[in-house]
Write a protein that holds these residues in place. Structure first.
Motif, PDB file in Angstrom:
ATOM      1  N   PRO A   1       0.565  -0.941   0.179  1.00 27.91           N
ATOM      2  CA  PRO A   1       0.130   0.092  -0.182  1.00 27.91           C
ATOM      3  C   PRO A   1       1.113   1.359   0.094  1.00 27.91           C
ATOM      4  N   GLN A   2       0.804   2.694  -0.846  1.00 22.71           N
ATOM      5  CA  GLN A   2       0.939   3.378  -0.917  1.00 22.71           C
ATOM      6  C   GLN A   2       0.149   4.383  -0.574  1.00 22.71           C
ATOM      7  N   GLY A   3       0.853   5.100   0.393  1.00 25.14           N
ATOM      8  CA  GLY A   3       0.090   6.580   1.688  1.00 25.14           C
ATOM      9  C   GLY A   3      -0.022   8.060   0.189  1.00 25.14           C
ATOM     10  N   ILE A   4      -0.497   8.562   0.502  1.00 21.87           N
ATOM     11  CA  ILE A   4      -1.335   9.772  -0.329  1.00 21.87           C
ATOM     12  C   ILE A   4      -0.352  11.211   0.408  1.00 21.87           C
ATOM     13  N   GLN A   5       1.067  11.766   0.125  1.00 22.85           N
ATOM     14  CA  GLN A   5       1.584  12.757   0.656  1.00 22.85           C
ATOM     15  C   GLN A   5       1.167  14.078   0.601  1.00 22.85           C
TER      16      GLN A   5
ATOM     17  N   ASN B   1      10.842  18.687   3.283  1.00 20.85           N
ATOM     18  CA  ASN B   1      11.557  19.881   4.256  1.00 20.85           C
ATOM     19  C   ASN B   1      10.222  19.433   5.593  1.00 20.85           C
ATOM     20  N   GLY B   2       9.033  18.806   5.089  1.00 23.09           N
ATOM     21  CA  GLY B   2       8.014  19.318   6.432  1.00 23.09           C
ATOM     22  C   GLY B   2       7.100  20.392   6.373  1.00 23.09           C
ATOM     23  N   THR B   3       7.182  20.720   5.440  1.00 25.70           N
ATOM     24  CA  THR B   3       6.001  22.077   4.112  1.00 25.70           C
ATOM     25  C   THR B   3       5.158  20.704   3.797  1.00 25.70           C
TER      26      THR B   3
END
Length: 405
Positions: A104-108, A113-115
């Motif tokens: 399974p692959q998640g949506i980012q 950089n955490g932005t």
């Protein structure tokens, strides 16, 4: 003297009112109109119950059952996803890709950089383990595919009538978007699970509609009329219940021609599942009808000239509604489990038809469970649906119980 008495009574009322306003003990009287904002008085609430219809009483009781409301909400979500499954699919359920057994692959929603950025998915690099040669997928941070909502995708017919190509979530440039991973042929499991629900969930509804109609009719008439009809129906029920379920289903499923279309197989699988499921309902309903037909309200309906069918449908059936509701809500998950079991054993629906049982065929060995556990996700959907039906049925049984206060 009468005037003095009136003045004395008025002073008592005034004094009592001022005492109530002060509370006597420091409690202030409610402001005018404050009672209107609260629940109706006990007398008004009791009057509402007396004049309410049966469906209003059932709803007032059911909304107090928390698990029943949760189960009903989950069922609404499940069936909405099954009806509009193509809209929620991210890919064509039959489309094959090069990503075999991809996890399974998640949506980012954030970059390295955490932005916070627009939703996207990373590209995937494929490699093989040196020893086992098992496929390994690693994230490629240099390749990103934007994710669009309500975007264009593959074409389909919504509800089998309306042509559309809109989808809830789509990855740009045909990028990999595998929310539940992929199977052995690289097909998206998220889309296949949603598509399988449109078959498995409605097998239960269609099968229960058939078995519930037969069981209610034969069970009610058997208990109400008795005589030769009762004797014949009960002997038929005993004969059908003496046949083991699994061997019977296996024999009838194996007898279906292999060259039949998936739609015809779907219809006959539903008939097979309905073959025995009406027997227990008819037997239990017969006992309830035997108990109710001697009550005073049934005798009053007969004396008023009501026909036997009217007495049965308008007086006896509402009195046993709680039992009918429980049987109905327990029969639907039984049908779903029956279809899943037959398809899992290879005796029910077969590819290219997609159902939860067909999807679980790939999880029949320990290797799959150990290395590709996401292939068991359809089993979680089956468990959630069965529990939701049980919760909703329990709440409806309590709400429709004529002996509950």
């Amino acid at each position: 003297m009468a005037k003095d008495n009136d003045n004395w009574e008025g002073s008592r009322i005034t004094a009592h009112g001022s005492a109530a306003a002060d509370g006597g003990g420091g409690v202030a009287a409610p402001a005018p109109g404050a009672l209107e904002a609260h629940e109706p008085a006990p007398a008004e609430a009791e009057e509402r119950i007396y004049v309410a219809t049966q469906w209003q009483l059932i709803w007032w009781r059911f909304r107090k059952h928390k698990l029943g409301l949760i189960g009903s909400a989950l069922l609404i979500i499940m069936y909405a996803g099954a009806v509009f499954c193509d809209f929620f699919c991210t890919m064509d359920p039959q489309e094959r890709t090069e990503f075999l057994y991809c996890p399974p692959q998640g949506i980012q929603f954030r970059d390295e950089n955490g932005t916070w950025v627009k939703p996207f998915v990373y590209g995937l690099d494929r490699s093989n383990e040196p020893v086992t040669l098992r496929r390994i997928y690693t994230r490629n941070p240099e390749v990103k595919y934007p994710v669009s909502f309500f975007a264009e995708g593959y074409s389909y017919k919504m509800l089998g009538l309306i042509h559309s190509s809109k989808h809830l979530i789509v990855a740009a440039d045909a990028g990999p978007l595998f929310l539940f991973g992929t199977d052995s042929l690289g097909r998206d499991m998220w889309s296949r699970v949603l598509k399988g629900g449109s078959i498995s969930l409605f097998v239960g509804l269609l099968g229960v509609a058939i078995s519930f109609t037969i069981g209610s009719l034969l069970g009610g008439l058997s208990g109400y009329l008795g005589g030769v009809l009762d004797l014949v129906v009960q002997r038929l029920i005993e004969f059908l219940l003496s046949i083991p379920n699994i061997p019977l289903w296996m024999a009838l499923s194996a007898a279906l021609p292999r060259d039949w279309s998936p739609l015809r197989i779907y219809f006959f699988i539903t008939l097979i599942l309905s073959l025995q499921s009406w027997c227990n309902l008819a037997r239990a309903l017969r006992g309830k009808v035997l108990q109710q037909r001697g009550e005073d309200f049934v005798l009053a309906a007969r004396l008023c000239g009501a026909s036997q069918m009217r007495v049965l449908t308008r007086h006896i059936f509402p009195a046993v509604a709680s039992h009918l509701i429980v049987s109905l809500t327990l029969s639907i998950p039984g049908m779903i489990l029956g279809e899943t079991s037959l398809s899992f054993l290879g005796l029910g629906l077969r590819p290219p038809v997609i159902s939860w049982g067909v999807l679980l065929q790939q999880a029949q060995n320990a290797r799959t469970i150990a290395l590709q556990p996401w292939l068991l996700i359809p089993a979680l959907f089956v468990i959630v649906v069965v529990l939701s039906f049980n919760f909703a049925g329990d709440g409806l049984r309590d709400a429709a119980d004529p002996y509950a206060r």
